[in-house]
Write an enzyme that holds these catalytic residues in place. Structure first.
Site, PDB file in Angstrom:
ATOM      1  N   SER A  63       2.812  10.421  -5.701  1.00 49.30           N
ATOM      2  CA  SER A  63       2.215   9.181  -5.362  1.00 49.30           C
ATOM      3  C   SER A  63       0.802   9.049  -4.893  1.00 49.30           C
ATOM      4  CB  SER A  63       3.155   8.311  -4.625  1.00 49.30           C
ATOM      5  OG  SER A  63       4.438   8.112  -5.490  1.00 49.30           O
ATOM      6  N   HIS A 104       2.257   2.288  -0.847  1.00 46.86           N
ATOM      7  CA  HIS A 104       3.641   2.792  -0.342  1.00 46.86           C
ATOM      8  C   HIS A 104       3.750   3.757   0.121  1.00 46.86           C
ATOM      9  CE1 HIS A 104       3.871   4.613  -4.384  1.00 46.86           C
ATOM     10  NE2 HIS A 104       4.758   5.579  -3.720  1.00 46.86           N
ATOM     11  N   ASP A 123      -0.743  -1.961  -5.052  1.00 51.04           N
ATOM     12  CA  ASP A 123      -0.177  -0.790  -4.486  1.00 51.04           C
ATOM     13  C   ASP A 123      -1.519   0.362  -4.101  1.00 51.04           C
ATOM     14  OD1 ASP A 123       1.506   1.025  -3.412  1.00 51.04           O
ATOM     15  OD2 ASP A 123       2.218   1.951  -5.282  1.00 51.04           O
TER      16      ASP A 123
END
Length: 360
Positions: A205, A97, A127
């Site tokens: 992230s 992402h 992911d």
């Protein structure tokens, strides 16, 4: 006489006026208090950060934007995230992402040198994404790998990332829980996620979660927070999943999922037909591993439903949904043989099948 008494007061007033120097007390800094050696915990924090931070990178995703008063298209930054060096060949791991919908990406190393990144492969179901930069091997410092199989709730962890664009930020915490389930960007379930209270914020992230030995044990991927800021509940993809997927993305450029060649029925069919817990087969693709193994789908006949097979386990691992089946198969390779436990019309049997690629 009255004038003599007023003279000292007059002199004091004149000296206080601007332009008249006054005697001042010495402005000496206070002495510094001595301290003892840093505590063992502090020393370990410092050692882990010093060893791991050269491997942590800043990733800037770049989008395309048309000029306001022209038709020219230009590249503009559209977001930032974190990643880490995987090997000395220039591979960098991050979250899918972080670079999703980006037209390009740049990777900035800890020494602030910046490189245009090439996309190697992605696996949205977990992911994960792999980029590659053309940087000198001497600048690439891969993280040592740990394992997530033996993690214990309560053990100390470290997260390094770039929250809110602030690079090389260290936060500490513990493993708060294990075997959590979170949703990936395409709504597939990521099982076995690590829950931690180490502060994870937007920008973290794709960064590494480390154990107290400085080994990679997870990839920070999500936070649970209504405000979007850290609330003490963060989640990481376990390193054993990462170490299984990343080499295949590097080798194949994509994650080639092995397949049986089946279409699976929704769970509601099990309830409607009073079937056992498992995954009912809705369709068998011709000349697929399932077809060659003799598996049969449920079908509608002239006298009602013709019984088909229900997969209750694969290699002894119980399955109850299509997502369960995909999760088990993702741990295998095309060409591997599996043993299916099947239920049909009240009888249970075991059947071998050789997996093909998901493209077949």
């Amino acid at each position: 006489m009255r004038t003599l008494f007023l003279l000292p007061l007059l002199l004091t007033t004149l000296l206080a006026l601007p332009g008249h120097a006054q005697p001042r007390a010495e402005a000496a800094p206070r002495p510094i208090a001595a301290r003892g050696a840093l505590g063992a915990d502090e020393q370990n924090n410092i050692a882990v950060f010093k060893a791991a931070s050269p491997a942590v990178v800043n990733i800037t995703s770049i989008g395309l934007e048309r000029g306001l008063f022209s038709l020219n298209v230009q590249q503009v930054p559209q977001g930032t995230g974190t990643g880490f060096v995987w090997d000395t060949q220039g591979h960098v791991v991050t979250n899918y992402h972080v670079i999703q919908n980006a037209a390009a990406a740049r990777v900035t190393l800890a020494d602030q040198s910046s490189y245009r990144a090439q996309l190697v492969g992605v696996f949205p179901d977990r992911d994960l994404a792999v980029l590659r930069i053309d940087a000198p091997a001497a600048k690439l410092r891969p993280l040592p790998l740990g394992t997530s199989a033996d993690l214990q709730v309560g053990q100390k962890v470290y997260a390094i990332g770039n929250p809110f664009g602030l690079d090389q930020t260290l936060t500490t915490g513990i493993v708060s829980a294990l075997n959590r389930e979170i949703d990936s960007v395409n709504r597939r379930t990521i099982r076995g996620a690590i829950q931690t209270d180490a502060a994870i914020n937007p920008g973290n992230s794709g960064g590494p979660l480390l154990d107290s030995a400085g080994r990679l044990i997870g990839v920070n991927t999500a936070i649970f927070s209504p405000s979007g800021a850290s609330a003490g509940i963060g989640f990481s993809i376990p390193v054993d999943e990462v170490n299984r997927i990343v080499p295949r993305l590097i080798r194949d450029g994509r994650f080639v999922r092995p397949a049986l060649g089946l279409t699976y029925a929704p769970k509601e069919l099990n309830s409607a037909l009073d079937l056992p817990r498992g995954v009912a087969i809705l369709r068998v693709q011709p000349d697929s591993p399932a077809a060659r193994a003799g598996l049969r789908a449920f079908a509608r006949g002239e006298r009602g439903i013709v019984p088909g097979d229900v997969i209750t386990a694969i290699d002894g691992a119980a399955v109850s949904s299509a997502d369960d089946v995909l999760t088990v198969l993702e741990r295998l390779q095309p060409g591997d043989a599996v043993e299916l436990t099947l239920w049909r019309a009240g009888a249970t049997r075991r059947q071998k099948a050789t997996l093909a690629t998901s493209d077949e």
